[in-house]
Design a protein around this motif. Structure first.
Motif, PDB file in Angstrom:
ATOM      1  N   GLY A  34       0.829  -1.199   0.000  1.00 26.84           N
ATOM      2  CA  GLY A  34       0.000   0.000   0.000  1.00 26.84           C
ATOM      3  C   GLY A  34       0.862   1.246   0.000  1.00 26.84           C
ATOM      4  N   ASP A  35       0.214   2.409  -0.082  1.00 23.38           N
ATOM      5  CA  ASP A  35       0.970   3.660   0.004  1.00 23.38           C
ATOM      6  C   ASP A  35       1.043   4.097   1.467  1.00 23.38           C
ATOM      7  OD1 ASP A  35      -1.440   4.947   0.654  1.00 23.38           O
ATOM      8  OD2 ASP A  35      -1.818   5.561  -1.407  1.00 23.38           O
ATOM      9  N   GLY A  36       1.646   5.267   1.691  1.00 22.85           N
ATOM     10  CA  GLY A  36       1.901   5.716   3.048  1.00 22.85           C
ATOM     11  C   GLY A  36       0.672   5.924   3.903  1.00 22.85           C
ATOM     12  N   ALA A  37      -0.495   6.086   3.285  1.00 24.78           N
ATOM     13  CA  ALA A  37      -1.723   6.295   4.057  1.00 24.78           C
ATOM     14  C   ALA A  37      -2.075   5.083   4.905  1.00 24.78           C
ATOM     15  CB  ALA A  37      -2.878   6.622   3.113  1.00 24.78           C
ATOM     16  N   TYR A  38      -1.565   3.908   4.535  1.00 19.95           N
ATOM     17  CA  TYR A  38      -1.964   2.674   5.207  1.00 19.95           C
ATOM     18  C   TYR A  38      -1.067   2.289   6.386  1.00 19.95           C
ATOM     19  CZ  TYR A  38      -5.098   2.052   1.263  1.00 19.95           C
ATOM     20  OH  TYR A  38      -6.087   2.228   0.336  1.00 19.95           O
ATOM     21  N   ILE A  39      -0.039   3.079   6.671  1.00 18.43           N
ATOM     22  CA  ILE A  39       0.811   2.741   7.796  1.00 18.43           C
ATOM     23  C   ILE A  39       0.196   3.340   9.067  1.00 18.43           C
ATOM     24  CG2 ILE A  39       2.426   4.684   7.459  1.00 18.43           C
ATOM     25  CD1 ILE A  39       3.379   1.076   8.473  1.00 18.43           C
ATOM     26  N   THR A  40      -0.884   2.695   9.509  1.00 15.49           N
ATOM     27  CA  THR A  40      -1.590   3.108  10.718  1.00 15.49           C
ATOM     28  C   THR A  40      -1.675   1.916  11.669  1.00 15.49           C
ATOM     29  OG1 THR A  40      -3.803   2.464   9.955  1.00 15.49           O
ATOM     30  CG2 THR A  40      -3.016   4.683   9.354  1.00 15.49           C
ATOM     31  N   GLN A  41      -1.914   2.229  12.936  1.00 13.88           N
ATOM     32  CA  GLN A  41      -2.035   1.177  13.941  1.00 13.88           C
ATOM     33  C   GLN A  41      -3.133   0.189  13.572  1.00 13.88           C
ATOM     34  OE1 GLN A  41      -3.856   1.066  18.415  1.00 13.88           O
ATOM     35  NE2 GLN A  41      -2.364   2.675  18.012  1.00 13.88           N
ATOM     36  N   ASN A  42      -4.307   0.698  13.165  1.00 12.85           N
ATOM     37  CA  ASN A  42      -5.438  -0.182  12.851  1.00 12.85           C
ATOM     38  C   ASN A  42      -5.148  -1.079  11.649  1.00 12.85           C
ATOM     39  OD1 ASN A  42      -6.967   0.761  14.964  1.00 12.85           O
ATOM     40  ND2 ASN A  42      -8.096   2.251  13.736  1.00 12.85           N
ATOM     41  N   MET A  43      -4.522  -0.519  10.600  1.00 12.80           N
ATOM     42  CA  MET A  43      -4.256  -1.309   9.407  1.00 12.80           C
ATOM     43  C   MET A  43      -3.199  -2.375   9.673  1.00 12.80           C
ATOM     44  SD  MET A  43      -4.959  -2.147   6.356  1.00 12.80           S
ATOM     45  CE  MET A  43      -6.171  -0.869   5.982  1.00 12.80           C
ATOM     46  N   ILE A  44      -2.165  -2.014  10.416  1.00 17.12           N
ATOM     47  CA  ILE A  44      -1.132  -2.996  10.743  1.00 17.12           C
ATOM     48  C   ILE A  44      -1.738  -4.147  11.533  1.00 17.12           C
ATOM     49  CG2 ILE A  44       0.969  -3.416  12.066  1.00 17.12           C
ATOM     50  CD1 ILE A  44       1.790  -0.512  11.431  1.00 17.12           C
ATOM     51  N   ARG A  45      -2.547  -3.821  12.517  1.00 18.43           N
ATOM     52  CA  ARG A  45      -3.140  -4.863  13.355  1.00 18.43           C
ATOM     53  C   ARG A  45      -4.132  -5.709  12.564  1.00 18.43           C
ATOM     54  NH1 ARG A  45      -4.908  -2.507  19.096  1.00 18.43           N
ATOM     55  NH2 ARG A  45      -5.356  -4.725  19.355  1.00 18.43           N
ATOM     56  N   GLN A  46      -4.898  -5.085  11.662  1.00 13.43           N
ATOM     57  CA  GLN A  46      -5.841  -5.864  10.862  1.00 13.43           C
ATOM     58  C   GLN A  46      -5.100  -6.845   9.954  1.00 13.43           C
ATOM     59  OE1 GLN A  46      -8.535  -3.672   8.290  1.00 13.43           O
ATOM     60  NE2 GLN A  46      -9.886  -5.438   8.060  1.00 13.43           N
ATOM     61  N   CYS A  47      -4.020  -6.380   9.332  1.00 16.29           N
ATOM     62  CA  CYS A  47      -3.245  -7.271   8.459  1.00 16.29           C
ATOM     63  C   CYS A  47      -2.669  -8.443   9.246  1.00 16.29           C
ATOM     64  CB  CYS A  47      -2.122  -6.495   7.775  1.00 16.29           C
ATOM     65  SG  CYS A  47      -2.670  -5.415   6.438  1.00 16.29           S
ATOM     66  N   ARG A  48      -2.090  -8.169  10.396  1.00 21.37           N
ATOM     67  CA  ARG A  48      -1.422  -9.223  11.147  1.00 21.37           C
ATOM     68  C   ARG A  48      -2.413 -10.175  11.822  1.00 21.37           C
ATOM     69  NH1 ARG A  48       1.679 -11.222  10.155  1.00 21.37           N
ATOM     70  NH2 ARG A  48       3.053 -11.596  11.926  1.00 21.37           N
ATOM     71  N   GLU A  49      -3.480  -9.612  12.407  1.00 20.71           N
ATOM     72  CA  GLU A  49      -4.372 -10.432  13.222  1.00 20.71           C
ATOM     73  C   GLU A  49      -5.540 -11.025  12.434  1.00 20.71           C
ATOM     74  OE1 GLU A  49      -5.576  -7.835  16.389  1.00 20.71           O
ATOM     75  OE2 GLU A  49      -3.488  -7.379  16.966  1.00 20.71           O
ATOM     76  N   GLN A  50      -6.106 -10.264  11.507  1.00 18.32           N
ATOM     77  CA  GLN A  50      -7.306 -10.728  10.806  1.00 18.32           C
ATOM     78  C   GLN A  50      -6.983 -11.306   9.434  1.00 18.32           C
ATOM     79  OE1 GLN A  50     -10.524  -8.074   8.920  1.00 18.32           O
ATOM     80  NE2 GLN A  50     -11.368  -8.518  10.937  1.00 18.32           N
ATOM     81  N   VAL A  51      -6.224 -10.572   8.645  1.00 12.35           N
ATOM     82  CA  VAL A  51      -5.917 -11.033   7.283  1.00 12.35           C
ATOM     83  C   VAL A  51      -4.857 -12.131   7.314  1.00 12.35           C
ATOM     84  CG1 VAL A  51      -5.219 -10.327   4.959  1.00 12.35           C
ATOM     85  CG2 VAL A  51      -6.494  -8.738   6.406  1.00 12.35           C
ATOM     86  N   GLY A  52      -4.001 -12.116   8.330  1.00 15.21           N
ATOM     87  CA  GLY A  52      -2.949 -13.117   8.415  1.00 15.21           C
ATOM     88  C   GLY A  52      -1.832 -12.879   7.427  1.00 15.21           C
ATOM     89  N   CYS A  53      -1.509 -11.615   7.197  1.00 21.18           N
ATOM     90  CA  CYS A  53      -0.447 -11.279   6.251  1.00 21.18           C
ATOM     91  C   CYS A  53       0.421 -10.181   6.843  1.00 21.18           C
ATOM     92  CB  CYS A  53      -1.036 -10.827   4.914  1.00 21.18           C
ATOM     93  SG  CYS A  53      -1.792  -9.180   4.949  1.00 21.18           S
ATOM     94  N   HIS A  54       1.509  -9.890   6.151  1.00 21.81           N
ATOM     95  CA  HIS A  54       2.349  -8.748   6.497  1.00 21.81           C
ATOM     96  C   HIS A  54       1.947  -7.556   5.633  1.00 21.81           C
ATOM     97  CE1 HIS A  54       5.197 -10.642   9.250  1.00 21.81           C
ATOM     98  NE2 HIS A  54       5.131 -11.721   8.486  1.00 21.81           N
ATOM     99  N   LEU A  55       2.368  -6.384   6.065  1.00 19.19           N
ATOM    100  CA  LEU A  55       2.082  -5.137   5.358  1.00 19.19           C
ATOM    101  C   LEU A  55       3.398  -4.486   4.958  1.00 19.19           C
ATOM    102  CD1 LEU A  55      -0.017  -2.869   4.548  1.00 19.19           C
ATOM    103  CD2 LEU A  55       0.409  -1.896   6.823  1.00 19.19           C
ATOM    104  N   LEU A  56       3.439  -3.941   3.736  1.00 20.69           N
ATOM    105  CA  LEU A  56       4.580  -3.131   3.300  1.00 20.69           C
ATOM    106  C   LEU A  56       4.035  -1.895   2.605  1.00 20.69           C
ATOM    107  CD1 LEU A  56       7.915  -4.245   1.693  1.00 20.69           C
ATOM    108  CD2 LEU A  56       6.661  -2.324   0.711  1.00 20.69           C
ATOM    109  N   VAL A  57       4.486  -0.729   3.054  1.00 17.09           N
ATOM    110  CA  VAL A  57       4.048   0.509   2.418  1.00 17.09           C
ATOM    111  C   VAL A  57       5.244   1.238   1.826  1.00 17.09           C
ATOM    112  CG1 VAL A  57       2.111   0.744   4.029  1.00 17.09           C
ATOM    113  CG2 VAL A  57       4.236   1.995   4.459  1.00 17.09           C
ATOM    114  N   LYS A  58       4.964   1.996   0.779  1.00 12.27           N
ATOM    115  CA  LYS A  58       5.957   2.859   0.151  1.00 12.27           C
ATOM    116  C   LYS A  58       5.534   4.303   0.385  1.00 12.27           C
ATOM    117  CE  LYS A  58       7.799   4.217  -4.374  1.00 12.27           C
ATOM    118  NZ  LYS A  58       7.688   4.039  -5.845  1.00 12.27           N
ATOM    119  N   THR A  59       6.457   5.132   0.840  1.00 10.38           N
ATOM    120  CA  THR A  59       6.101   6.511   1.140  1.00 10.38           C
ATOM    121  C   THR A  59       7.304   7.430   0.970  1.00 10.38           C
ATOM    122  OG1 THR A  59       5.131   7.979   2.814  1.00 10.38           O
ATOM    123  CG2 THR A  59       6.598   6.244   3.601  1.00 10.38           C
TER     124      THR A  59
END
Length: 289
Positions: free
Chosen positions: A111-136
């Protein structure tokens, strides 16, 4: 026989969107069985990678999930409730994707820099079961990047281990330097994040000599700095091989309607046709070989 415009717009709003999503699901698993939904990095690592991004057609803004590979599968979309609602919209969309495709349907979400938030990180790790990488490029608005910049600019070895790589990317026509380090804290998140700084110099054309810089932030500490650089570039796949390619083939950017329900049904039909066309073209090339 080609339907008239008025017939089309009488039918589209009544389309069963659940059935359209089911058809996309079947196309997705068909592409997966064909082995078309893995991204291979120059390092040799193969990953299941998705991208998350917002777009706009006329007055309608929406967020979409794209699964990258030999074909790009635009899985689903969610229309924004109003201006500035990209993040909650993305959250709803990801929840539906997990319900449909299962937890861990991708290993990494870009995702882009808008997605580096506490809620998005936690949703990816806990619910989606994936890692997150953003470019900003927003260094001044993120403390984690200020800390990383201080580390990377410190005298060598002064503040801790740093990955450093220097090379040339012939495909993109740039030379590059990459600094990377892990162990960065992010408020409200248990994972320690890894940060990479990428500096590139254009080697040819009108922009020869031009220096550009961007940052990658990820929850996946195992990724190397060069892999983070490559994945940050591939974040643009949803724009170039997703939205732009869809528009070139289907005119998706045309303002077809101002009604969100009609728009959603139309886009789902376009997504379905787009992935089927890509799979057909791949099969045709393979048959030709």
């Amino acid at each position: 026989m080609v339907s008239s415009r008025t017939t089309l717009w009488r039918v589209v709003p009544k389309m069963n969107k659940a059935k359209l999503r089911k058809a996309i699901e079947k196309a997705y698993f068909g592409a997966k069985e064909m082995g078309l939904l893995n991204e291979q990095l120059p390092s040799g690592r193969q990953l299941r990678v998705g991208a998350l991004d917002g777009s706009q057609c006329g007055v309608i803004s929406f967020t979409c999930v794209d699964v990258l590979g030999s074909v790009d599968v635009l899985l689903d979309l969610e229309v924004w409730e109003g201006p500035g609602k990209e993040l909650p919209t993305a959250g709803r969309l990801l929840r539906r994707c997990v319900q449909t495709y299962g937890r861990g349907f991708v290993e990494l979400l870009l995702g882009d820099g808008a997605y580096i938030t506490q809620n998005m990180i936690r949703q990816c790790r806990e619910q989606v079961g994936c890692h997150l990488l953003v470019k900003t490029q927003e260094v001044e608005t993120l403390n984690i990047l200020k800390d990383a910049r201080a580390l990377f600019d410190a005298p060598k070895g002064a503040l801790g281990p740093i990955e450093y790589e220097k090379g040339t990317d012939a495909e993109r026509g740039v030379s590059n330097e990459v600094w990377a380090a892990g162990g960065f804290a992010f408020e409200g998140v248990t994972d320690r994040l890894k940060v990479a700084r990428v500096r590139e110099v254009a080697l040819k054309g009108k922009k020869a000599g031009t220096v550009s810089e961007f940052w990658g932030i990820t929850t996946w500490d195992d990724l190397k700095g060069l892999e983070m650089r490559e994945l940050a570039h591939r974040r643009w796949s949803i724009e170039n091989r997703g939205f732009k390619a869809l528009n070139e083939h289907c005119g998706s950017k045309r303002v077809w309607t101002h009604d969100p329900e009609t728009f959603e049904a139309l886009m789902l039909m376009l997504f379905l046709g787009f992935v089927l066309m890509q799979c057909f073209l791949v099969e045709s090339r393979l048959a030709g070989d």
